[in-house]
Design an enzyme around this catalytic site. Sequence first.
Site, PDB file in Angstrom:
ATOM      1  N   LYS A 116       0.843  -1.337  -0.169  1.00 24.72           N
ATOM      2  CA  LYS A 116      -0.036   0.029  -0.251  1.00 24.72           C
ATOM      3  C   LYS A 116       1.104   1.172  -0.029  1.00 24.72           C
ATOM      4  O   LYS A 116       1.914   0.997   0.540  1.00 24.72           O
ATOM      5  CB  LYS A 116      -0.908  -0.009   1.261  1.00 24.72           C
TER       6      LYS A 116
HETATM    7  N1  GLU Z   1      -7.125   0.342  -3.269  1.00 32.44           N
HETATM    8  C1  GLU Z   1      -8.024  -0.832  -3.777  1.00 32.44           C
HETATM    9  C2  GLU Z   1      -8.019  -1.781  -2.582  1.00 32.44           C
HETATM   10  O1  GLU Z   1      -8.003  -1.640  -1.343  1.00 32.44           O
HETATM   11  C3  GLU Z   1      -7.420  -1.578  -4.996  1.00 32.44           C
HETATM   12  C4  GLU Z   1      -6.016  -2.112  -4.944  1.00 32.44           C
HETATM   13  C5  GLU Z   1      -5.681  -2.651  -6.527  1.00 32.44           C
HETATM   14  O2  GLU Z   1      -6.443  -2.417  -7.338  1.00 32.44           O
HETATM   15  O3  GLU Z   1      -4.524  -2.866  -6.585  1.00 32.44           O
HETATM   16  O4  GLU Z   1      -8.413  -2.929  -2.768  1.00 32.44           O
END
Ligand code: GLU
Length: 462
Positions: A116
Site C-alpha cells: 500500500k
Molecule cells: N485500493 C484498492 C484496494 O484496497 C485496489 C487495489 C488494487 O487494485 O491494486 O483493494
Amino acid sequence: MANETGLIVQQSLDALLQDTDFLTHLKGLDREQAFRSLGAILSTPNHIHKSYLRIVMDSGNVVRVPAFRIQHNDTLGPYKGGIRFHETVNEDEVTNLATLMTLKNALHEVPFGGAKGGIIINPRDYSVRELYMICKKYVQYFSDVLGPDKDIPAPDMGSGEREMDWMMAEFKNIHPGEPYRGSFTGKSVVNGGSLGRREATGKGVYFTLRYTLYDFMKHQSQWLAGEKTQVNPFLQTVIGHTDRPLKLAVQGFGNVGSVAALEAYQCKLLQNKVVAVSDRNHTLYNEDGLDIPALVDYTANHGGDLPLSKDQLDAAGIKAELLDREAVLTLDVDVLILAALEDQIHADNAHAVKARIIVEGANAPVTGDADRILGEQGVVIIPDILANAGGVIVSYFEWLQGRETQFYTEDEVFKQLVDKMQHTMESLLPAYFGGVHSLRTHCYNHAVMKLSATLYRLGKLY
Ligand code: GLU
C-alpha cells in the site's frame, strides 16, 4: 487505525497450529517452530519505503510532502495495492492496509502479494499542476522498487485514473524500452486501463451481499436442510432476511458506495429499497426508497457531492430528508454497506447499529471491539477482504490485458469478476454457516492457510 490485522493473523495461526489436518507432516517442535516463523513473517512488512517529496507549489514555495510505499508480502506474486492520498494517512495505517492486501489477494487467489502507498495530503488543497508534480515525484522517488513484476500500485482513497495515468507516464520516462502498461492499474481506458475497473469494487461489494442472501440460499437448499446448520446464529440471521423486502443504507457515495447503491437499486433478485445514503456532509433518507440513479447523476455533475440542502433536493426533483452525517450508521435498516472510511463502527456506537447484515466496502470500517460486539449478537459482517476485492481482481485483469495487449469487453470483465468472487464465496460459505467463527475469522483462516502452505513449500520457515 490500530494494527488489528496482525492480531487476527496471529489468531488464525494459533488456530491452524492446533488443526492437525493442516500441514500434517509437520509435527512436534518442528511444527511449533514453523508456526513461530509464520507469525514473524506475516506480522511485519517486508519493506517500508518512505520519502519526503520535494514539491514546488504554484506560489513558488517549496514544500516537502511525506510519502510511503509499504510492501508487506510477495509470497504469492508481485506486491500490489493502492496509493492513498489523505491528510491523516500514516505509517501504521498503511502497514495495516498493506497486510489486508496480502490477505485479500490470497483469499481470492489473485497472484499478487500485498502493498500500500500513502501520500499525506488533502488533494482538495492542491492545484492540478501540484498534484501532477506530486505523482511524478512519487514515481521518481520509488522507481527502483516499482514495476510490472515488482510492485504494481493502483488508486485508493483520494486517487483515481488521472493519477495512475500520470504515474505510468513517469514510470515509462524513467524506464525507456521496458514494459510499462502493467506498472500501474486503475488507469484510464485510453491508457490501457480495463473497462469496468471503476465500477468493479462497488459491483463486487453488492455481489457478495446478493450471493449470501440469494444465490447461496437458492442453490444450497439440500445442505441448508442439514441439522447442524440450524444452530448457527449467522445462518439464522441470513434466513431471517431471505425472500422478504429489505431496507438498505449505504455510507459513502463515492466510487464504491454509489455503484453498490445503484446495483442494489437495480437488482431484480432481492426486494431492495435503498432508504439512506451518506457522504462527508450528511445523510439523505427516504423511507420509501431513494432515487439512486438521480443521485448518481447529481453527484456526477456536482463535484461528487450529494445535494446539500432542501432547495438543491427540490431543484433536482429528489425526495429525501437531510440527516446528519453519522445518522446513516444507526438507522432502522436490514443491511448497512460501509463504503467510506475506516473505524466507522466502534465500541461506542456498535450497540446502536440496527442493521443485522453489514458489508465492508471500505477497508477496516469496523474496529475489532465492534466486530466482537456485533458478532455476539449474530450480526453477519461480510468483511473487507472478501467484499471489496472487486477492485484488485479487475486490476489483475487489467495487468493481464496490458501484458497481452489484448483487451476484454466490459461484459467479459464483469463475467470474470463475478466468476472469481463466486468461486471464493462457494468455498467459504458452507463451512462458515456450519462453523462457529465470524466470516472475518473464517476468511483470515483461509487466506493465512494459503500463505502458510506456500511459504512452507518454498522452504521459508526454517
Ligand atoms: N485500493 C484498492 C484496494 O484496497 C485496489 C487495489 C488494487 O487494485 O491494486 O483493494
